[in-house]
Design a protein around this motif. Structure first.
Motif, PDB file in Angstrom:
ATOM      1  N   THR A 327       1.007  -1.303   0.055  1.00  0.00           N
ATOM      2  CA  THR A 327       0.057   0.142  -0.096  1.00  0.00           C
ATOM      3  C   THR A 327       0.762   1.312   0.059  1.00  0.00           C
ATOM      4  O   THR A 327       0.391   2.451  -0.135  1.00  0.00           O
ATOM      5  CB  THR A 327      -0.988   0.140   1.275  1.00  0.00           C
ATOM      6  N   LEU A 336      -4.824   4.540  -4.925  1.00  0.00           N
ATOM      7  CA  LEU A 336      -5.751   3.356  -4.656  1.00  0.00           C
ATOM      8  C   LEU A 336      -6.479   2.755  -5.775  1.00  0.00           C
ATOM      9  O   LEU A 336      -6.957   1.735  -5.733  1.00  0.00           O
ATOM     10  CB  LEU A 336      -6.915   4.541  -3.875  1.00  0.00           C
ATOM     11  N   GLU A 340      -6.847  -1.263  -5.280  1.00  0.00           N
ATOM     12  CA  GLU A 340      -8.366  -1.530  -5.548  1.00  0.00           C
ATOM     13  C   GLU A 340      -8.377  -2.834  -6.501  1.00  0.00           C
ATOM     14  O   GLU A 340      -8.990  -3.757  -6.413  1.00  0.00           O
ATOM     15  CB  GLU A 340      -9.120  -0.503  -5.998  1.00  0.00           C
ATOM     16  N   TRP A 363      -3.053   4.881   5.124  1.00  0.00           N
ATOM     17  CA  TRP A 363      -3.768   6.434   5.143  1.00  0.00           C
ATOM     18  C   TRP A 363      -2.900   7.502   5.333  1.00  0.00           C
ATOM     19  O   TRP A 363      -3.075   8.618   5.009  1.00  0.00           O
ATOM     20  CB  TRP A 363      -5.027   6.302   5.875  1.00  0.00           C
ATOM     21  N   ARG A 373      -8.373   8.013   1.955  1.00  0.00           N
ATOM     22  CA  ARG A 373      -7.834   6.651   2.178  1.00  0.00           C
ATOM     23  C   ARG A 373      -8.868   5.807   3.166  1.00  0.00           C
ATOM     24  O   ARG A 373      -9.128   4.632   2.725  1.00  0.00           O
ATOM     25  CB  ARG A 373      -6.494   6.697   2.882  1.00  0.00           C
ATOM     26  N   PHE A 376     -12.075   4.939   1.594  1.00  0.00           N
ATOM     27  CA  PHE A 376     -11.606   3.712   0.514  1.00  0.00           C
ATOM     28  C   PHE A 376     -11.823   2.388   1.309  1.00  0.00           C
ATOM     29  O   PHE A 376     -12.203   1.448   0.879  1.00  0.00           O
ATOM     30  CB  PHE A 376     -10.485   3.715  -0.069  1.00  0.00           C
TER      31      PHE A 376
END
Length: 387
Positions: A327, A336, A340, A363, A373, A376
């Motif tokens: 991440t 993101l 995803e 985040w 974030r 999300f």
């Protein structure tokens, strides 16, 4: 005729035994629990472990966003991050000297808070056999270190961090690492314990006197090949590490049968050739009960290419097998959209779940705002999954 019948009976018995053995190893671990939603908690580029309030807040945030599995580092930079009698005896320090870890037990705090929230805690043996070159562990036990064929010991992690590698084949090294693992399994209410590629060592090493002597004893006096990527030399060293892992696995299970052994390596080919860690063999032998393969790729083509590798697909049919997704790192944010896409692909291919490296980049270390974030994660894990 009598002898033919005896031979036939013997062969039939052997066939039945072989079939049973093969069947017993190939049966999957049945796991009907929810999706693994994990995150690694580190003491590098992160402050979450260095105060009780930070630790509590982090776990509360993760629970609110429906994460269910925590992988906190407990062995890093040549120190334990929990109060360790084993470490104190060997290196003179029972815990990492960071002031935020003194007079507390962060692992115990994590376990208490996480279990109250119905989350798993699987301590991560991050450094494995690696240690800082200037650490007390390395400088006080030079005979424990392995070397390259030119007799050098230093291995650079990045551009600035000088590391050395403890020799996984050395009995005293094995005893030390085993004692640390046994200490954690015995003293803490953990759900599992996790190792990664650092539970092998770089394949350019292995030319120390202990390993060379052991190799010569098993090869009629021949020296190891000068080519460190020689297939037989790779296989011999990785097999020795597998033998150690077998011993360690059974020690863990003898203490607490329900503690799962988790491994989070790189893809098999890289893991074995570069770090002598043959996790596919471990999995086939039953020494891995949860597998999280680190597939840190910055494009979907490369990511998808790794997901279809044979050893990963075989493991997926036997044990809970999840995918480690990056991440972001300090100075290397991951957007993101890519995160995803990787989560969705992992789900589409029916893996057991995902784990993210690492907490801060969920985040805090990112191109988007922390609020974007967190929104999300709230969306991607909108349904509550208790693992």
């Amino acid at each position: 005729m009598k002898y033919l019948k005896l031979i036939s009976l013997f062969l039939a018995t052997v066939l039945i035994f072989y079939s049973w053995s093969k069947w017993s190893y190939s049966q999957p671990i049945v796991d009907n629990r929810g999706e693994i939603r994990g995150v690694w908690l580190t003491n590098i580029d992160s402050e979450i472990l260095f105060s009780s309030q930070n630790t509590q807040n982090a776990i509360a945030s993760l629970k609110e966003l429906n994460f269910n599995s925590l992988y906190p580092t407990v062995w890093n930079w040549g120190y334990t991050l929990y109060p360790s009698q084993v470490a104190e005896k060997v290196i003179g320090s029972k815990i990492d000297p960071h002031e935020g870890l003194q007079n507390r037990d962060v692992l115990a705090e994590i376990i208490t808070k996480a279990h109250q929230s119905n989350m798993r805690v699987i301590p991560w043996f991050e450094f494995g056999f690696m240690a800082p070159a200037d650490s007390v562990l390395a400088t006080s036990h030079p005979q424990w270190l392995t070397r390259r064929k030119d007799d050098s010991e230093i291995w650079m992690e990045g551009k600035t961090h000088e590391r050395v590698w403890l020799n996984p084949l050395h009995p005293q090294v094995q005893e030390f690492i085993t004692d640390l693992v046994v200490e954690i399994v015995t003293n803490y209410d953990i759900d599992g314990i996790q190792f990664d590629d650092h539970f092998g060592y770089p394949s350019e090493f292995g030319y120390d006197s202990y390993t060379t002597g052991l190799y010569r004893r098993e090869h009629q006096g021949k020296l190891p090949p000068l080519d460190y990527l020689d297939p037989e030399w790779i296989e011999w060293r990785s097999h020795k590490i597998t033998e150690y892992m077998e011993t360690l696995f059974h020690k863990i299970k003898a203490i607490k049968q329900n503690v799962i052994v988790s491994v989070s390596p790189n893809p098999q080919e890289f893991s074995k050739e570069m770090f002598l860690l043959d996790w596919a063999k471990w999995e086939r032998k039953g020494f891995i009960e949860e597998l999280i393969v680190q597939i840190y790729r910055d494009n979907m083509e490369a990511f998808n290419r790794e997901l279809v590798q044979k050893d990963l697909q075989l493991a997926k049919d036997h044990i809970p097998t999840a995918i480690g997704i990056l991440t972001g790192l300090k100075g290397r944010p991951v957007n993101l959209d890519l995160i995803e896409a990787q989560i969705n692909t992992t789900r589409e291919q029916n893996f057991a779940g995902v784990s993210f490296f690492f907490y801060e980049s969920l985040w805090n270390i990112a191109s988007e705002t922390p609020q974007e974030r967190q929104e999300f994660w709230a969306k991607i894990f909108s349904d509550k999954e208790v693992y």
